[in-house]
Design an enzyme around this catalytic site. Structure first.
Site, PDB file in Angstrom:
ATOM      1  N   VAL A  54       0.860  -1.173   0.000  1.00 11.76           N
ATOM      2  CA  VAL A  54       0.000   0.000   0.000  1.00 11.76           C
ATOM      3  C   VAL A  54       0.901   1.229   0.000  1.00 11.76           C
ATOM      4  O   VAL A  54       1.877   1.293   0.751  1.00 11.76           O
ATOM      5  CB  VAL A  54      -0.909   0.035   1.246  1.00 11.76           C
ATOM      6  CG1 VAL A  54      -1.688   1.355   1.306  1.00 11.76           C
ATOM      7  CG2 VAL A  54      -1.872  -1.147   1.236  1.00 11.76           C
ATOM      8  N   GLN A 108       4.969   8.166   1.795  1.00 11.78           N
ATOM      9  CA  GLN A 108       5.408   7.518   0.567  1.00 11.78           C
ATOM     10  C   GLN A 108       6.806   6.919   0.710  1.00 11.78           C
ATOM     11  O   GLN A 108       7.632   7.440   1.479  1.00 11.78           O
ATOM     12  CB  GLN A 108       5.418   8.520  -0.587  1.00 11.78           C
ATOM     13  CG  GLN A 108       4.087   8.636  -1.322  1.00 11.78           C
ATOM     14  CD  GLN A 108       4.221   9.498  -2.564  1.00 11.78           C
ATOM     15  OE1 GLN A 108       4.571  10.656  -2.485  1.00 11.78           O
ATOM     16  NE2 GLN A 108       3.939   8.914  -3.722  1.00 11.78           N
ATOM     17  N   ASP A 109       7.058   5.861  -0.056  1.00  8.27           N
ATOM     18  CA  ASP A 109       8.379   5.229  -0.132  1.00  8.27           C
ATOM     19  C   ASP A 109       8.874   4.744   1.226  1.00  8.27           C
ATOM     20  O   ASP A 109      10.074   4.644   1.459  1.00  8.27           O
ATOM     21  CB  ASP A 109       9.405   6.199  -0.748  1.00  8.27           C
ATOM     22  CG  ASP A 109       9.003   6.650  -2.138  1.00  8.27           C
ATOM     23  OD1 ASP A 109       8.478   5.809  -2.909  1.00  8.27           O
ATOM     24  OD2 ASP A 109       9.192   7.835  -2.458  1.00  8.27           O
ATOM     25  N   ARG A 110       7.950   4.464   2.112  1.00  6.57           N
ATOM     26  CA  ARG A 110       8.262   3.960   3.451  1.00  6.57           C
ATOM     27  C   ARG A 110       9.088   4.947   4.282  1.00  6.57           C
ATOM     28  O   ARG A 110       9.740   4.572   5.250  1.00  6.57           O
ATOM     29  CB  ARG A 110       8.984   2.606   3.379  1.00  6.57           C
ATOM     30  CG  ARG A 110       8.116   1.482   2.801  1.00  6.57           C
ATOM     31  CD  ARG A 110       6.831   1.343   3.605  1.00  6.57           C
ATOM     32  NE  ARG A 110       6.050   0.154   3.271  1.00  6.57           N
ATOM     33  CZ  ARG A 110       4.980   0.143   2.471  1.00  6.57           C
ATOM     34  NH1 ARG A 110       4.593   1.267   1.883  1.00  6.57           N
ATOM     35  NH2 ARG A 110       4.293  -0.965   2.257  1.00  6.57           N
ATOM     36  N   MET A 111       9.062   6.219   3.913  1.00  2.31           N
ATOM     37  CA  MET A 111       9.743   7.260   4.698  1.00  2.31           C
ATOM     38  C   MET A 111       8.737   7.852   5.681  1.00  2.31           C
ATOM     39  O   MET A 111       8.379   9.039   5.634  1.00  2.31           O
ATOM     40  CB  MET A 111      10.337   8.323   3.767  1.00  2.31           C
ATOM     41  CG  MET A 111      11.426   7.792   2.862  1.00  2.31           C
ATOM     42  SD  MET A 111      12.871   7.224   3.791  1.00  2.31           S
ATOM     43  CE  MET A 111      13.577   8.794   4.280  1.00  2.31           C
TER      44      MET A 111
END
Length: 219
Positions: free
Chosen positions: A15, A196-199
């Site tokens: 996700v 976003q982008d697991r940040m």
């Protein structure tokens, strides 16, 4: 043999978290005000069971257990839930006096985690909450030997029937002596917002010698 393909989709499940962000300047002054704010926003967002939290405990050998319970109290002293004092979770809490609880607000791509020591709430607080519970829930608390092995469902149904007869003429069902509240007194409270982008954003209130501080944690 299990089907080797049964979990083939799990590695591909992803996700993209894009619903929000979390900045230090927008945090409330205290952890409990911030948690109350996020709880209110979860309610307004239609999150299912917004006060549900995953409670983690460990026994004296460090073996962890987790289960979902409902938060029923929140103020500057801590976070409160109620349970059977003879349950497995209570045995852990009596032994270690420490717990962690996480609110998983998936619909908002958020979670909050409270960690700290625990204490039993007062008898007066327990009674006040008990009197707000539906009668059926009160009777169930009397009937269930929580966490103990029972032979089958009929054992529980028979126990409930006996309790219903016992209190049939009682206007009020009393608080069981084995039932009450636990309060987690936080040492840390982390607020997590998916990005976003697991940040992800992770802001943590921590209690130290000089009071509470807020730190940003790497995702």
């Amino acid at each position: 043999m299990p089907d080797a393909q049964s979990n083939v989709a799990l590695p591909a499940m992803r996700v993209s978290y894009e619903q929000g962000s979390l900045e230090e300047k927008l945090l409330a002054a205290t952890w409990h005000e911030q948690l109350a704010l996020w709880l209110d926003e979860a309610i307004r967002a239609g999150a299912p069971e917004p006060n549900a939290m995953v409670l983690a405990t460990a026994d004296t050998q460090g073996r962890p257990s987790s289960r979902t319970v409902l938060a029923k109290g929140l103020d500057e002293r801590g976070l409160v839930f109620y349970t059977n004092y003879t349950s497995n979770k209570s045995h852990d809490l009596i032994a270690t006096r420490y717990a962690s609880a996480t609110f998983p607000w998936l619909v908002m791509q958020r979670q909050a985690t409270v960690r700290g020591t625990v204490e039993k709430v007062s008898a007066a607080e327990t009674a006040a909450y008990w009197n707000s519970r539906p009668r059926g829930s009160q009777l169930g608390a009397w009937a269930s030997p929580q966490s103990r092995v029972v032979n089958d469902r009929t054992v529980l149904e028979s126990a409930l029937a006996n309790i219903q007869r016992q209190f049939a003429d009682a206007e009020r069902v009393p608080v069981p002596p084995h039932w009450g509240g636990w309060r987690i007194r936080p040492e840390s409270v982390e607020f997590w917002q998916g990005r976003q982008d697991r940040m992800h954003d992770r802001l943590c209130y921590r209690l130290g010698r000089d009071g509470w501080t807020v730190n940003r944690l790497a995702p």
